[in-house]
Design an enzyme around this catalytic site. Structure first.
Site, PDB file in Angstrom:
ATOM      1  N   GLU A   1       3.761  -5.534   7.528  1.00  0.00           N
ATOM      2  CA  GLU A   1       3.327  -4.664   8.056  1.00  0.00           C
ATOM      3  C   GLU A   1       3.251  -4.549   9.371  1.00  0.00           C
ATOM      4  O   GLU A   1       3.249  -3.374  10.110  1.00  0.00           O
ATOM      5  CB  GLU A   1       1.683  -4.843   7.736  1.00  0.00           C
TER       6      GLU A   1
ATOM      7  N   ALA B   1       0.783  -0.995  -0.036  1.00  0.00           N
ATOM      8  CA  ALA B   1      -0.007   0.039  -0.131  1.00  0.00           C
ATOM      9  C   ALA B   1       1.081   1.132   0.094  1.00  0.00           C
ATOM     10  O   ALA B   1       2.061   1.093   0.530  1.00  0.00           O
ATOM     11  CB  ALA B   1      -0.827  -0.013   1.278  1.00  0.00           C
TER      12      ALA B   1
ATOM     13  N   GLU C   1      -0.110  -9.168  -1.231  1.00  0.00           N
ATOM     14  CA  GLU C   1      -1.625  -9.647  -1.208  1.00  0.00           C
ATOM     15  C   GLU C   1      -2.185  -9.633  -2.547  1.00  0.00           C
ATOM     16  O   GLU C   1      -3.233 -10.382  -2.765  1.00  0.00           O
ATOM     17  CB  GLU C   1      -2.421  -8.582  -0.171  1.00  0.00           C
TER      18      GLU C   1
ATOM     19  N   GLY D   1       0.847  -5.020   0.783  1.00  0.00           N
ATOM     20  CA  GLY D   1      -0.302  -5.117  -0.262  1.00  0.00           C
ATOM     21  C   GLY D   1       0.028  -5.759  -1.497  1.00  0.00           C
ATOM     22  O   GLY D   1      -0.648  -6.488  -2.255  1.00  0.00           O
TER      23      GLY D   1
HETATM   24  C1  HSC Z   1       0.838  -2.211   3.356  1.00  0.00           C
HETATM   25  O1  HSC Z   1       0.759  -2.858   2.485  1.00  0.00           O
HETATM   26  C2  HSC Z   1      -0.694  -2.471   4.043  1.00  0.00           C
HETATM   27  C3  HSC Z   1      -1.611  -3.652   2.909  1.00  0.00           C
HETATM   28  O2  HSC Z   1      -1.575  -4.770   4.256  1.00  0.00           O
HETATM   29  C4  HSC Z   1      -2.782  -3.172   2.486  1.00  0.00           C
HETATM   30  C5  HSC Z   1      -3.698  -2.474   3.495  1.00  0.00           C
HETATM   31  C6  HSC Z   1      -4.839  -1.874   2.817  1.00  0.00           C
HETATM   32  C7  HSC Z   1      -6.019  -1.294   3.821  1.00  0.00           C
HETATM   33  C8  HSC Z   1      -7.294  -1.097   3.362  1.00  0.00           C
HETATM   34  C9  HSC Z   1      -8.233  -1.002   4.525  1.00  0.00           C
HETATM   35  C10 HSC Z   1      -9.774  -0.525   4.198  1.00  0.00           C
HETATM   36  N1  HSC Z   1       4.646   3.313   0.071  1.00  0.00           N
HETATM   37  O3  HSC Z   1      13.371   2.140   0.404  1.00  0.00           O
HETATM   38  P1  HSC Z   1      13.608   3.005  -0.705  1.00  0.00           P
HETATM   39  C11 HSC Z   1       9.377   4.946  -1.343  1.00  0.00           C
HETATM   40  S1  HSC Z   1       1.694  -1.325   4.400  1.00  0.00           S
HETATM   41  C12 HSC Z   1       4.941   4.584  -0.210  1.00  0.00           C
HETATM   42  O4  HSC Z   1      14.585   4.017  -0.713  1.00  0.00           O
HETATM   43  P2  HSC Z   1      14.826   0.408  -1.989  1.00  0.00           P
HETATM   44  C13 HSC Z   1      10.209   5.473  -0.402  1.00  0.00           C
HETATM   45  O5  HSC Z   1       9.758   6.308   0.526  1.00  0.00           O
HETATM   46  C14 HSC Z   1       3.239  -1.465   3.339  1.00  0.00           C
HETATM   47  N2  HSC Z   1       6.291   4.783  -0.620  1.00  0.00           N
HETATM   48  O6  HSC Z   1      14.110   1.905  -1.794  1.00  0.00           O
HETATM   49  C15 HSC Z   1      11.328   5.957  -1.306  1.00  0.00           C
HETATM   50  O7  HSC Z   1      10.733   7.225  -1.454  1.00  0.00           O
HETATM   51  P3  HSC Z   1      11.771   8.555  -2.033  1.00  0.00           P
HETATM   52  C16 HSC Z   1       3.928  -2.582   3.554  1.00  0.00           C
HETATM   53  C17 HSC Z   1       7.199   4.053  -0.619  1.00  0.00           C
HETATM   54  O8  HSC Z   1      14.936   0.196  -3.173  1.00  0.00           O
HETATM   55  C18 HSC Z   1      11.196   5.163  -2.358  1.00  0.00           C
HETATM   56  O9  HSC Z   1      10.093   4.342  -2.544  1.00  0.00           O
HETATM   57  N3  HSC Z   1       5.153  -2.524   2.571  1.00  0.00           N
HETATM   58  C19 HSC Z   1       6.737   2.667  -0.153  1.00  0.00           C
HETATM   59  O10 HSC Z   1      15.998   0.555  -0.980  1.00  0.00           O
HETATM   60  C20 HSC Z   1      12.428   4.084  -2.498  1.00  0.00           C
HETATM   61  O11 HSC Z   1      12.212   3.411  -1.272  1.00  0.00           O
HETATM   62  C21 HSC Z   1       6.323  -1.996   3.015  1.00  0.00           C
HETATM   63  O12 HSC Z   1       6.438  -1.964   4.248  1.00  0.00           O
HETATM   64  C22 HSC Z   1       5.318   2.180   0.039  1.00  0.00           C
HETATM   65  N4  HSC Z   1       5.048   1.138   0.659  1.00  0.00           N
HETATM   66  O13 HSC Z   1      13.914  -0.766  -1.085  1.00  0.00           O
HETATM   67  C23 HSC Z   1       7.552  -1.998   2.244  1.00  0.00           C
HETATM   68  N5  HSC Z   1       7.737   1.709  -0.297  1.00  0.00           N
HETATM   69  O14 HSC Z   1      12.533   8.036  -3.157  1.00  0.00           O
HETATM   70  C24 HSC Z   1       8.178  -0.831   2.440  1.00  0.00           C
HETATM   71  C25 HSC Z   1       8.876   2.647  -0.709  1.00  0.00           C
HETATM   72  O15 HSC Z   1      10.885   9.660  -2.060  1.00  0.00           O
HETATM   73  N6  HSC Z   1       9.160  -0.623   1.249  1.00  0.00           N
HETATM   74  N7  HSC Z   1       8.288   3.811  -0.891  1.00  0.00           N
HETATM   75  O16 HSC Z   1      12.352   8.564  -0.720  1.00  0.00           O
HETATM   76  C26 HSC Z   1      10.341  -1.102   1.365  1.00  0.00           C
HETATM   77  O17 HSC Z   1      10.637  -1.939   2.231  1.00  0.00           O
HETATM   78  C27 HSC Z   1      11.536  -0.482   0.659  1.00  0.00           C
HETATM   79  O18 HSC Z   1      11.392   0.719   0.105  1.00  0.00           O
HETATM   80  C28 HSC Z   1      11.552  -1.480  -0.821  1.00  0.00           C
HETATM   81  C29 HSC Z   1      12.606  -0.687  -1.757  1.00  0.00           C
HETATM   82  C30 HSC Z   1      12.089  -2.840  -0.394  1.00  0.00           C
HETATM   83  C31 HSC Z   1      10.273  -1.562  -1.522  1.00  0.00           C
END
Ligand code: HSC
Length: 695
Positions: free
Chosen positions: A126, A64, A106, A103
């Protein structure tokens, strides 16, 4: 026209939907809407028999869009989009080429088949954001791989490799070549079989044995996780897999997710996520500045710190020369390094082969001449300006042109060290934290006159060493230790005013720190601060008296606390308490008791005040940088977001009032609110409203 985030193409009767939403294909509102539209379109197209869902970039989908959390939700909602994928009458196959997180995984779970590249990885992280999966992950993953496999994966939040995913039957196939072509082939097979099999209908893995194993894990988690709300919510959601129909389980998961996303602890963890990414952007240095190549290193000084830094290089596979003045000193240093590696082997965290490989990367040497070929030299010698200047003066004539010359000083003026050389453009600080091979924080000190590419090199190297590098400006104690000193002074004031060491420590551990300031001083050695105060002509009545008694902390069996027979945690010491009471009396202070909240305010408010001064002076570029420093170097609890974030949650007006009261009570002018703090409070703003400044 907004850019489309999903492209639809055709390969014969197979529709290929390709997600392209840089940088990491996060599921923001536009992508959710495009995904829903494309699935509906392809699903309704009579010429299409199956759909492949692919992506471009380093992530399949990173989850997400975290920046949308805490804001009013925007339709379409992810669970509904995933429902449209799962209920599509044509098979949908995910072609996963990179990380599938949160997500993103998912999405893959809602598909009817999953093909992965060998380099793909899968995780539901998460939990690290104070959440649980909220788009069916808690319901679909256990149905696919069993609850006893799915629960630990969601609880740890760590990604698994494609081969592990294959062995768990999370994916149907792993390919070394073209993942989209393999997914197209699987899609054709599934289409030929008729109505696609949905994960939500699977029950084969939800056996009695699986339930029993999951319940045992749940019990252990309840005992060990201090009832963290998200861990408890995860247990409740996964339990639903066995007790409830799929739709009801989803509803439970969604309600739990929405409650957690509104919890201030999750908001703090989200702040940390973005602050940790922001530190990579150094104000004033463009993305075009490239790091110098670092193929080898030299570390000067084989004490605890130097040895630990050399281990960081060896652990990262970078050859390093460890240098001392005399053979006996380098022998001692190497023995210490070998002993630490031996301990890791005994504990089982390192194989004997890896230990040998790492030791072979460290070359012991006597004399600075051994640093001649190093791409970077890190000095970790005695913390005294004369010593440092002598070393840097000598290095100037020895180190090769373009080598980075870094000092590991924790307090000293880096430009004065650089002035001993004729190459200030190559000299900076790299402040590691003890034990250097363990602690994540690295302060990269950027003095005036240093070249931008030297700073970028230190940052890139820090990341290679597995550190969290943060650029700071030059100034006494830089960021972390300067604020620590504010807390140390606050501890001293509290003790003299009436609090006891165990009360001060309990307030801080109750707040979430692993250790209070007194236990921490005892662990580090009280003599360190004592020596530093003496060198600067400073005194601290209680801390000095404890050192004068020879109570240096754990290493002498007593400090603020008693450590009988090498105990690791201290006991109250009536002699220390009497000594503190005597000092209060000598200073004419009538001792009084303090509540936990008062203690916290007196310890933490002055730190924030110092943080505000650090920002005013440009020593830290952003409040978030200070937060990252305190989280990674000083154990600030992540779910409280860091000191500057915490200050915003308290409210800066409240902080100003509290500091004014403390300044009036103690007569200590340093407690007067910093101008920046006052200004932000007057404008009803928080630190979060500040723009970045050059460090
Ligand atoms: C989730 O998914 C919840 C779900 O269950 C769904 C819920 C739905 C609910 C609805 C209910 C009604 N979002 O780390 P980097 C940006 S929770 C936004 O330097 P890397 C980051 O800020 C999410 N931005 O790269 C950065 O921006 P900048 C679960 C995100 O290659 C740029 O991307 N997922 C983002 O070293 C590059 O990031 C996670 O927790 C995100 N999700 O690593 C994964 N992810 O350039 C979190 C990244 O402006 N992400 N950005 O500074 C990571 O672990 C790492 O970023 C990666 C890439 C491994 C993807």
């Amino acid at each position: 026209m907004p850019m489309e985030t999903v492209r639809l193409a055709r390969e014969g009767e197979i529709a290929i939907a390709t997600i392209d939403n840089p940088p990491v294909n996060a599921l923001g509102q536009a992508l959710r809407a495009d995904l829903a539209r494309v699935i509906a379109e392809a699903g309704a197209d009579p010429a299409v028999s199956a759909i492949v869902l692919a992506a471009v970039g380093r992530a399949f989908v990173a989850g997400a869009d975290i920046s949308e959390f805490g804001k009013p939700p925007l339709a379409p909602f992810l669970p509904d989009v995933l429902d449209s994928i799962e209920t599509c009458r044509k098979p949908v196959v995910a072609a996963i080429q990179g990380v599938a997180l949160g997500g993103g995984l998912e999405v893959a779970l809602a598909c009817h088949g999953r093909v992965a590249s060998v380099s793909a990885s899968f995780g539901l992280p998460e939990i690290k954001l104070g959440l649980i999966p909220g788009a069916g992950g808690t319901q679909r993953l256990p149905r696919l791989i069993g609850a006893a496999q799915a629960f630990p994966m969601m609880l740890a939040g760590e990604p698994i490799t494609a081969s592990r995913a294959l062995s768990l039957h999370l994916v149907d196939e792993v390919v070394d070549g073209d993942v989209v072509a393999a997914a197209v082939a699987l899609a054709r097979q599934l289409a030929a079989r008729g109505a696609p099999e949905r994960v939500c209908d699977r029950t084969g893995r939800l056996t009695a044995a699986d339930r029993e194993a999951f319940e045992a894990q749940a019990l252990a988690t309840t005992k060990s996780s201090g009832e963290m709300p998200n861990a408890m919510a995860l247990i409740e959601a996964v339990r639903g897999v066995f007790a409830l129909p799929f739709a009801e389980g989803l509803a439970v998961e969604r309600a739990l997710f929405l409650k957690l996303v509104a919890d201030p602890r999750s908001a703090a963890l989200r702040h940390v996520f973005f602050a940790e990414r922001e530190i990579a952007r150094v104000p004033g240095i463009g993305a075009g500045v490239k790091p110098r190549p670092i193929a080898n290193a030299a570390v000067i000084g084989a004490g605890t710190m130097g040895g630990g830094i050399a281990m960081c290089f060896a652990n990262a596979g970078i050859p390093v020369t460890l240098i001392e003045q005399e053979q006996a000193q380098i022998d001692n240093g190497m023995n210490r390094v070998a002993a630490i590696y031996a301990m890791s082997v005994t504990r089982g965290s390192l194989t004997p082969e890896k230990r040998d490989e790492r030791l072979a990367l460290i070359t012991p040497a006597v004399g600075l001449a051994a640093a001649a070929d190093a791409d970077i030299v890190i000095e970790a010698a005695f913390e005294e300006m004369g010593v440092k200047q002598q070393i840097f003066g000598a290095l100037d004539g020895i180190a090769k042109s373009g080598a980075i010359l870094a000092s590991n000083t924790s307090y000293l003026d880096v430009p004065t060290i650089a002035a001993a050389t004729k190459r200030p453009q190559d000299v900076l600080g790299m402040h590691f934290f003890s034990p250097a091979n363990v602690m994540k924080l690295l302060e990269v000190v950027r003095p005036q006159g240093v070249a931008d590419d030297a700073v970028v090199t230190a940052m890139a190297l820090g990341r290679r060493l597995g550190k969290v590098p943060v650029v700071v400006g030059n100034g006494f104690g830089f960021v972390g230790n300067r604020m620590l000193e504010a807390r140390t002074r606050a501890t001293e004031r509290l003790l003299i005013a009436g609090a006891l060491p165990h009360e001060v420590d309990a307030a801080l551990t109750g707040f979430g720190f692993k250790m209070g300031p007194c236990a921490m001083a005892d662990l580090a050695g009280n003599d360190i601060g004592w020596r530093s105060r003496k060198a600067r002509g400073k005194t601290a009545a209680v801390a000095d008296a404890i050192c004068e008694a020879g109570w240096f902390g754990q290493k002498t069996g007593r400090g603020y606390f008693l450590y009988p027979e090498g105990a690791r945690s201290g006991q109250r010491d009536p002699e220390v308490e009497a000594l503190i009471a005597r000092i209060s009396e000598e200073q004419g202070v009538t001792r009084r008791s303090f509540t936990t909240d008062e203690i916290l305010s007196r310890l933490l408010d002055p730190m924030v005040n110092e943080g505000a001064r650090i920002l005013e002076e440009g020593i830290a570029a952003r409040p978030g940088d200070i937060d990252v420093i305190w989280l990674n170097g000083y154990n600030w609890p992540a779910w409280r977001g860091g000191p500057m974030y915490w200050a915003d949650t308290v409210g800066l007006r409240t902080l100003v009032a509290r500091l004014e009261q403390q300044a009036a009570e103690t007569g200590d002018a340093t407690l007067q609110p910093a101008p920046l703090l006052r200004r932000l409070a007057d404008e009803s703003k928080g630190f979060a409203d500040l723009k970045a400044r050059s460090a």
